[in-house]
Scaffold this motif. Sequence first.
Motif, PDB file in Angstrom:
ATOM      1  N   VAL A   7       0.847  -1.195   0.000  1.00 64.52           N
ATOM      2  CA  VAL A   7       0.000   0.000   0.000  1.00 64.52           C
ATOM      3  C   VAL A   7       0.881   1.243   0.000  1.00 64.52           C
ATOM      4  O   VAL A   7       1.898   1.295   0.702  1.00 64.52           O
ATOM      5  N   ILE A   8       0.458   2.256  -0.765  1.00 61.44           N
ATOM      6  CA  ILE A   8       1.091   3.574  -0.713  1.00 61.44           C
ATOM      7  C   ILE A   8       0.060   4.582  -0.238  1.00 61.44           C
ATOM      8  O   ILE A   8      -0.986   4.777  -0.877  1.00 61.44           O
ATOM      9  N   GLY A   9       0.327   5.220   0.893  1.00 61.79           N
ATOM     10  CA  GLY A   9      -0.509   6.314   1.361  1.00 61.79           C
ATOM     11  C   GLY A   9      -0.004   7.622   0.785  1.00 61.79           C
ATOM     12  O   GLY A   9       1.161   7.986   0.990  1.00 61.79           O
ATOM     13  N   VAL A  10      -0.860   8.299   0.042  1.00 62.27           N
ATOM     14  CA  VAL A  10      -0.468   9.546  -0.620  1.00 62.27           C
ATOM     15  C   VAL A  10      -0.857  10.718   0.281  1.00 62.27           C
ATOM     16  O   VAL A  10      -1.992  11.199   0.265  1.00 62.27           O
ATOM     17  N   GLN A  11       0.083  11.140   1.114  1.00 67.72           N
ATOM     18  CA  GLN A  11      -0.142  12.301   1.974  1.00 67.72           C
ATOM     19  C   GLN A  11       0.260  13.531   1.172  1.00 67.72           C
ATOM     20  O   GLN A  11       1.433  13.863   1.055  1.00 67.72           O
ATOM     21  N   SER A  12      -0.735  14.182   0.604  1.00 69.08           N
ATOM     22  CA  SER A  12      -0.450  15.228  -0.366  1.00 69.08           C
ATOM     23  C   SER A  12      -1.407  16.390  -0.192  1.00 69.08           C
ATOM     24  O   SER A  12      -2.402  16.309   0.530  1.00 69.08           O
ATOM     25  N   ALA A 207      -4.486  14.561   4.439  1.00 72.12           N
ATOM     26  CA  ALA A 207      -3.856  15.520   3.533  1.00 72.12           C
ATOM     27  C   ALA A 207      -2.727  16.249   4.252  1.00 72.12           C
ATOM     28  O   ALA A 207      -2.693  16.328   5.480  1.00 72.12           O
ATOM     29  N   SER A 208      -1.810  16.791   3.468  1.00 67.16           N
ATOM     30  CA  SER A 208      -0.673  17.492   4.057  1.00 67.16           C
ATOM     31  C   SER A 208      -1.018  18.956   4.306  1.00 67.16           C
ATOM     32  O   SER A 208      -2.027  19.483   3.830  1.00 67.16           O
ATOM     33  N   VAL A 209      -0.159  19.620   5.036  1.00 70.17           N
ATOM     34  CA  VAL A 209      -0.312  21.046   5.328  1.00 70.17           C
ATOM     35  C   VAL A 209      -0.327  21.822   4.001  1.00 70.17           C
ATOM     36  O   VAL A 209       0.395  21.478   3.080  1.00 70.17           O
ATOM     37  N   GLU A 210      -1.172  22.889   3.807  1.00 69.27           N
ATOM     38  CA  GLU A 210      -2.010  23.428   4.844  1.00 69.27           C
ATOM     39  C   GLU A 210      -3.446  22.914   4.781  1.00 69.27           C
ATOM     40  O   GLU A 210      -4.272  23.192   5.648  1.00 69.27           O
ATOM     41  N   ILE A 211      -3.764  22.166   3.736  1.00 67.91           N
ATOM     42  CA  ILE A 211      -5.128  21.649   3.590  1.00 67.91           C
ATOM     43  C   ILE A 211      -5.449  20.677   4.715  1.00 67.91           C
ATOM     44  O   ILE A 211      -6.547  20.637   5.249  1.00 67.91           O
ATOM     45  N   GLY A 212      -4.505  19.830   5.066  1.00 67.24           N
ATOM     46  CA  GLY A 212      -4.639  18.926   6.203  1.00 67.24           C
ATOM     47  C   GLY A 212      -3.419  19.073   7.090  1.00 67.24           C
ATOM     48  O   GLY A 212      -2.488  19.824   6.787  1.00 67.24           O
ATOM     49  N   GLY A 213      -3.399  18.322   8.172  1.00 63.34           N
ATOM     50  CA  GLY A 213      -2.284  18.420   9.103  1.00 63.34           C
ATOM     51  C   GLY A 213      -1.270  17.309   8.970  1.00 63.34           C
ATOM     52  O   GLY A 213      -0.337  17.207   9.782  1.00 63.34           O
ATOM     53  N   GLY A 214      -1.433  16.451   7.930  1.00 63.85           N
ATOM     54  CA  GLY A 214      -0.490  15.358   7.748  1.00 63.85           C
ATOM     55  C   GLY A 214      -0.571  14.332   8.862  1.00 63.85           C
ATOM     56  O   GLY A 214      -1.626  14.025   9.376  1.00 63.85           O
ATOM     57  N   ARG A 215       0.582  13.759   9.207  1.00 61.52           N
ATOM     58  CA  ARG A 215       0.711  12.744  10.250  1.00 61.52           C
ATOM     59  C   ARG A 215      -0.159  11.522   9.933  1.00 61.52           C
ATOM     60  O   ARG A 215      -0.862  10.997  10.780  1.00 61.52           O
TER      61      ARG A 215
END
Length: 286
Positions: A7-12, A207-215
């Motif tokens: 699996v690849i999680g796309v934190q973008s 989602a990643s910053v700034e739309i989401g907080g990542g982690r």
Amino acid sequence: MARLLHVIGVQSRPVPGDPAATLEKLERVVQALGVSFPEAQLYLFPELWLTGDHPFRHTTPSHELAQPIPGPLTRRLGAIARRAGRWLCAGSIYERAGDKLHNTALVFSPSGKLVARYRKLYPWMPFETCAPGDEPAPVFDIPRVGRLGLMICYDGWYPEVARGLALRGAEVILHPTLTTTPDREEELVLARARAIENQCYVVNVNASVEIGGGRSIAVDPEGRVLFLGGPGEEYLGEVLDLDRVQTVRAHGTRGLNRVLRQFTEDSPEAVFAPYRARSPRRRTRS
């Protein structure tokens, strides 16, 4: 032969306020992943990523971003999955269904078929105005690998959603998320809890910053953290051994706690009494 799922999680970060450009970015990311991770089988994107919508700064009213399912967007996503030859969980979109708006997650097979569509059961009230779904969270099978389940963001705060997936045989729960708020800390704890109590993998991609907080986080059937992202854009990969799920369920967490087996085989009737007694919609109408 081991049942492995790469699996690849796309934190973008999507393109803010531009769904068309965000869809083009998804296609570029999928192409890049095929080169960088040639053995990966499934790509998981965050909740509402394709809308390009900002959770606290709506550049476009959410209802204007709603799509029919099936429709042009699902056909395009199916074509992307087919060209890549990969399973694609494209996060979720706003779905227009009559006069209702749903937060709906989508999964496509490597042939481009839409194999799972899920309307979020627990919108983040009172902040999220989408209507809740009226069907259980779905499961789907990857041939010769195993069974996966699907839930969305705030669903993770309600153990019944994940437990329902586990009772239907889910060995992996895909959990697209969009969280910018400080309660991301609690969500990391809850991801581990859902994995431990259901003895399955949980892959929660934000989602990643700034739309989401990542982690973003992935957890194994005994609650061990497999990956934990930072705040920025990352491709987070892990090979999940689904045989491990069956081992843990049969022999217990750390060889001790056969939680899911005991729940399905030996739960006292009293456990379910509060659920049978609860009928809030009936009480509201009366």
